[in-house]
Design an enzyme around this catalytic site. Structure first.
Site, PDB file in Angstrom:
ATOM      1  N   CYS A 129       0.822  -1.201   0.000  1.00  0.00           N
ATOM      2  CA  CYS A 129       0.000   0.000   0.000  1.00  0.00           C
ATOM      3  C   CYS A 129       0.862   1.259   0.000  1.00  0.00           C
ATOM      4  O   CYS A 129       1.986   1.255   0.476  1.00  0.00           O
ATOM      5  CB  CYS A 129      -0.951   0.079   1.196  1.00  0.00           C
ATOM      6  SG  CYS A 129      -1.916  -1.397   1.466  1.00  0.00           S
ATOM      7  N   ARG A 141       3.101   0.710  -5.353  1.00  0.00           N
ATOM      8  CA  ARG A 141       3.031  -0.062  -4.111  1.00  0.00           C
ATOM      9  C   ARG A 141       1.746  -0.892  -4.003  1.00  0.00           C
ATOM     10  O   ARG A 141       1.593  -1.689  -3.076  1.00  0.00           O
ATOM     11  CB  ARG A 141       3.106   0.880  -2.903  1.00  0.00           C
ATOM     12  CG  ARG A 141       4.346   1.746  -2.878  1.00  0.00           C
ATOM     13  CD  ARG A 141       4.352   2.636  -1.664  1.00  0.00           C
ATOM     14  NE  ARG A 141       4.431   1.861  -0.451  1.00  0.00           N
ATOM     15  CZ  ARG A 141       5.541   1.427   0.096  1.00  0.00           C
ATOM     16  NH1 ARG A 141       6.695   1.697  -0.471  1.00  0.00           N
ATOM     17  NH2 ARG A 141       5.527   0.730   1.201  1.00  0.00           N
ATOM     18  N   GLY A 143       0.489  -2.079   6.035  1.00  0.00           N
ATOM     19  CA  GLY A 143       1.058  -3.093   6.930  1.00  0.00           C
ATOM     20  C   GLY A 143      -0.004  -4.102   7.307  1.00  0.00           C
ATOM     21  O   GLY A 143      -1.062  -4.182   6.687  1.00  0.00           O
ATOM     22  N   LYS A 149      10.083 -12.164 -16.137  1.00  0.00           N
ATOM     23  CA  LYS A 149       9.644 -10.932 -16.826  1.00  0.00           C
ATOM     24  C   LYS A 149       8.408 -11.210 -17.674  1.00  0.00           C
ATOM     25  O   LYS A 149       7.471 -10.436 -17.678  1.00  0.00           O
ATOM     26  CB  LYS A 149      10.748 -10.378 -17.745  1.00  0.00           C
ATOM     27  CG  LYS A 149      11.878  -9.644 -17.114  1.00  0.00           C
ATOM     28  CD  LYS A 149      11.573  -8.284 -16.563  1.00  0.00           C
ATOM     29  CE  LYS A 149      11.103  -8.329 -15.149  1.00  0.00           C
ATOM     30  NZ  LYS A 149      11.992  -8.534 -14.072  1.00  0.00           N
ATOM     31  N   HIS A 156      14.726 -33.613 -18.205  1.00  0.00           N
ATOM     32  CA  HIS A 156      14.201 -34.275 -17.007  1.00  0.00           C
ATOM     33  C   HIS A 156      12.777 -33.828 -16.685  1.00  0.00           C
ATOM     34  O   HIS A 156      12.351 -33.940 -15.538  1.00  0.00           O
ATOM     35  CB  HIS A 156      15.125 -34.022 -15.810  1.00  0.00           C
ATOM     36  CG  HIS A 156      16.501 -34.581 -16.014  1.00  0.00           C
ATOM     37  ND1 HIS A 156      16.759 -35.935 -16.045  1.00  0.00           N
ATOM     38  CD2 HIS A 156      17.687 -33.979 -16.243  1.00  0.00           C
ATOM     39  CE1 HIS A 156      18.048 -36.138 -16.269  1.00  0.00           C
ATOM     40  NE2 HIS A 156      18.635 -34.960 -16.400  1.00  0.00           N
ATOM     41  N   LYS A 164       5.265  -3.225  -6.450  1.00  0.00           N
ATOM     42  CA  LYS A 164       6.711  -3.055  -6.593  1.00  0.00           C
ATOM     43  C   LYS A 164       7.446  -3.307  -5.293  1.00  0.00           C
ATOM     44  O   LYS A 164       8.545  -3.841  -5.280  1.00  0.00           O
ATOM     45  CB  LYS A 164       6.993  -1.633  -7.077  1.00  0.00           C
ATOM     46  CG  LYS A 164       8.453  -1.342  -7.273  1.00  0.00           C
ATOM     47  CD  LYS A 164       8.748  -1.070  -8.716  1.00  0.00           C
ATOM     48  CE  LYS A 164      10.212  -1.110  -9.031  1.00  0.00           C
ATOM     49  NZ  LYS A 164      10.578  -2.315  -9.782  1.00  0.00           N
TER      50      LYS A 164
HETATM   51  C1  G6P Z   1       8.448  -7.424  -5.895  1.00  0.00           C
HETATM   52  C2  G6P Z   1       8.673  -6.700  -7.207  1.00  0.00           C
HETATM   53  C3  G6P Z   1       9.876  -7.302  -7.929  1.00  0.00           C
HETATM   54  C4  G6P Z   1      11.098  -7.288  -7.031  1.00  0.00           C
HETATM   55  C5  G6P Z   1      10.824  -7.978  -5.690  1.00  0.00           C
HETATM   56  C6  G6P Z   1      11.957  -7.739  -4.705  1.00  0.00           C
HETATM   57  O1  G6P Z   1       8.024  -8.715  -6.140  1.00  0.00           O
HETATM   58  O2  G6P Z   1       7.531  -6.791  -8.017  1.00  0.00           O
HETATM   59  O3  G6P Z   1      10.150  -6.549  -9.098  1.00  0.00           O
HETATM   60  O4  G6P Z   1      12.160  -7.931  -7.676  1.00  0.00           O
HETATM   61  O5  G6P Z   1       9.639  -7.438  -5.095  1.00  0.00           O
HETATM   62  O6  G6P Z   1      12.020  -6.380  -4.423  1.00  0.00           O
HETATM   63  P1  G6P Z   1      13.294  -5.597  -3.918  1.00  0.00           P
HETATM   64  O7  G6P Z   1      12.834  -4.188  -3.805  1.00  0.00           O
HETATM   65  O8  G6P Z   1      13.650  -6.182  -2.585  1.00  0.00           O
HETATM   66  O9  G6P Z   1      14.374  -5.789  -4.913  1.00  0.00           O
END
Ligand code: G6P
Length: 612
Positions: A2, A27, A100, A489, A508, A607
């Site tokens: 959030c 977020r 949170g 990706k 495998h 993100k």
């Molecule tokens: C989320 C994002 C990813 C990122 C991961 C780890 O899943 O969508 O793009 O790689 O968190 O985030 P960080 O900020 O710790 O690299």
């Protein structure tokens, strides 16, 4: 997760909050809401994005100079209008936004229901605001004191901001485990999950610490206390974040902008850290603790998501070049599986955001066992950056697209440099090879530009496979983690099921899936296992799979075998992941756009994952 934003000042709060929420949508974006004090407490909220919220507020912007806003990534309760934040107290006087999880919300809710509280939503947040209301009324307390006492009863993570209709010039914020930045402008104040909503107005910030409560009063200024009621006077910091860095800058999507920024961002990650002509590479944070690295019995890298893929490549790099035993751990597994950690270990935590809850918890665990913790982080001043013993920022600038691209290549740049330095200092690579690797590192930005220039060719391939339901990504050695990253990706932004596999493991299991509809992306740049990868391609072709090969320039053999090939410049094998990932980013981007997917905000993702 959030995103939260709050404003207190002389200006209209509504446009500032809406713009701030749009910056924080990375977020979470499944619902949004806003409360503004305008004599009364006006609250609007709905399922959907911030733009949907704007559409709900049909009578034009709300008026008022004090307000709070929220963009949600659902934890407790499905994303719908009722569960969207803000949540109100029973009497409707208090309004809260929360990032949170309140872990003990169930017993708190039961106790409050026994006292007659009635709840409208399924959220833990509504329980918290009713708790604050109850504590406030019981002893006729101020909002800040009631918040402080209520938070003592709470188990979990929170960044909260509360408005009180009866105190229209005041807001109260608090944080534990989730981030909260306080911005000090000219006669105005901001609170937000990161600094992006406030950079337009101020560069003066305070990063609140865990269990700190801030009271902001337009007339009386601000005061920070701990949950134990100790007054704090933290230093005001100046941040260096420019508004252009938060804009798309003419690109259709942030992800595309970030892919194209990579020649610059990779160079930024190396700036002042490498000089091939003079034969040196150095990382300030590492130099200060070189003995810890040189004497490390092992290195353990911990991370989540794309950062974990960068960590995997580092395992190959540290073992190959520096001969240091290296392990890679998902942060979420590491922290709960009772790992053996000794003071001789170097733990490297990788995180773009610097806020990922599992990575942070892994750092804290390793720290408690006496290990030396090194952070490789993008977001300057973030919690993980502040919790580690030392570290290197990757200097990629704000990454806004949910799918990580430029942060990944910058993480890799720093990790590769670390491995080269350690290999040389430990006497595991020759002076000549050391200098060669440094020189090739310096050439990476130019080589990445060359790959970006092939985007149209990659877009064409995207068009040929856009309707696939599944895809397989194969790589060997240094490029096995790139296969994992390529698959991630694709699946995260186009919703095509994709798996990454070590090329030799295909036989495998995954080979059973291959038919004429299955695109198989093979990263075939390895010099050391060229013959083997050719055999893997033959195996795919024999099952009629569609081979998309990423090859080294001039590799005629594989070019003739593959259905489609993408040539990348020749480079020393340990550096090849830095180039090989670029076409895979472009391929995923175009497939997702062609499928009509929301590239920058894929469904269900966020993100910054600040829940465990
Ligand atoms: C989320 C994002 C990813 C990122 C991961 C780890 O899943 O969508 O793009 O790689 O968190 O985030 P960080 O900020 O710790 O690299």
């Amino acid at each position: 997760m959030c995103g939260i934003v709050a404003y207190v000042g002389e200006k209209e709060a509504y446009p500032i909050i809406i713009e701030g929420l749009k910056r924080l949508e990375y977020r979470g974006y499944d619902s949004a809401g806003i409360s503004v004090i305008n004599g009364d407490l006006a609250t609007f909220k709905c399922k959907g994005k911030v733009s949907d919220l704007e559409a709900v507020i049909l009578d034009g912007p709300l008026h008022g100079n004090v307000g709070i806003g929220h963009t949600r990534w659902a934890t407790h309760g499905v994303p719908n209008d009722v569960n969207a934040h803000p949540h109100l107290s029973g009497d409707g006087n208090l309004s809260i936004i929360h990032n949170g999880i309140i872990e003990n919300y169930a017993p708190l809710k039961q106790a409050l229901e026994n006292l007659g509280h009635v709840f409208k939503s399924d959220t833990d947040t509504e329980v918290l605001i009713h708790l604050i209301e109850e504590v406030k009324k019981e002893d006729n307390l101020s909002l800040e004191e009631a918040t402080r006492r209520a938070l003592q009863k709470v188990v979990g993570a929170y960044a909260i901001v509360i408005l009180d209709k009866e105190n229209p010039h005041k807001i109260v914020g608090a944080k534990k485990s989730s981030p909260l930045v306080f911005g000090i402008g000219d006669g105005e104040y901001f609170l937000a999950s990161d600094a992006s909503p406030m950079v337009k107005y101020t560069d003066k910030v305070i990063y609140l610490k865990d269990e700190e409560i801030i009271t902001i009063d337009l007339n009386e200024g601000y005061e920070i206390r701990t949950i134990e009621n100790e007054i704090k006077k933290p230093k005001v910091l100046q941040i260096d974040l420019k508004i252009e860095e938060l804009e798309k800058g003419g690109y259709e999507h942030f992800m595309l902008k970030e892919i194209y920024q990579q020649p610059i961002t990779i160079a930024e990650s190396m700036r002042g850290r490498i000089n091939a002509a003079e034969g040196w590479g150095k990382l300030g944070g590492m130099e200060l603790h070189m003995n810890r690295f040189l004497n490390a019995k092992r290195i353990v890298l911990t991370a989540c998501g794309t950062s974990w893929h960068a960590a995997m490549i580092a395992e190959y790099l540290f073992e190959d070049l520096a001969r240091i035993p290296t392990e890679v751990e998902y942060a979420s597994e590491f922290r709960y599986r009772n790992p053996i950690i000794s003071p001789d270990d170097v733990i490297i935590a990788l995180s773009q955001s610097g806020e990922t809850a599992d990575t942070l918890a892994a750092v804290k665990l390793a720290k408690s066992k006496g290990a030396f913790i090194y952070g490789i982080v993008n977001n300057v001043g973030s919690t993980i950056a502040r919790t580690t013993d030392s570290g290197s920022y990757i200097h990629a600038g704000p990454e806004i697209g949910v799918a990580s691209t430029k942060a990944f290549t910058s993480q890799l740049t720093v990790l590769t440099l670390m491995a080269i330095i350690l290999g040389y200092q430990k006497g595991k690579i020759s002076e000549d090879y050391y200098r060669q690797l440094l020189a090739e590192m310096e050439s990476v930005p130019t080589l990445v530009s060359k790959i970006l220039a092939k985007a149209d060719q990659i877009k064409y391939i995207a068009g040929e496979v856009r309707n696939a339901s599944n895809a397989l990504y194969l790589g060997r050695g240094y490029n096995f983690p790139i296969a994992l990253e390529g698959a991630l990706k694709l699946k995260e932004i186009s919703y095509i099921h994709a798996e990454g596999y070590p090329a030799a493991e295909m036989k495998h299991g995954p080979i059973a899936l291959i038919d004429m509809y299955m695109p198989v992306v093979i990263i075939a740049t390895n010099k050391s296992a060229h013959e083997k990868i050719i055999s893997n391609i033959q195996e795919v072709k024999a099952r009629k799979g569609i081979v998309i090969a990423v090859i080294t320039e001039g590799d005629q053999t594989i070019k003739e075998m593959a259905d489609f090939s993408i040539e990348i410049p020749n480079i020393a094998e340990p550096l090849s992941p830095l180039l090989a990932v670029i076409p895979l980013q472009i391929l995923s981007y175009h497939i997702a756009v062609m499928r009509g997917c929301h590239v920058d905000q894929p469904r269900n993702l966020a993100k910054s994952v600040t829940v465990e």
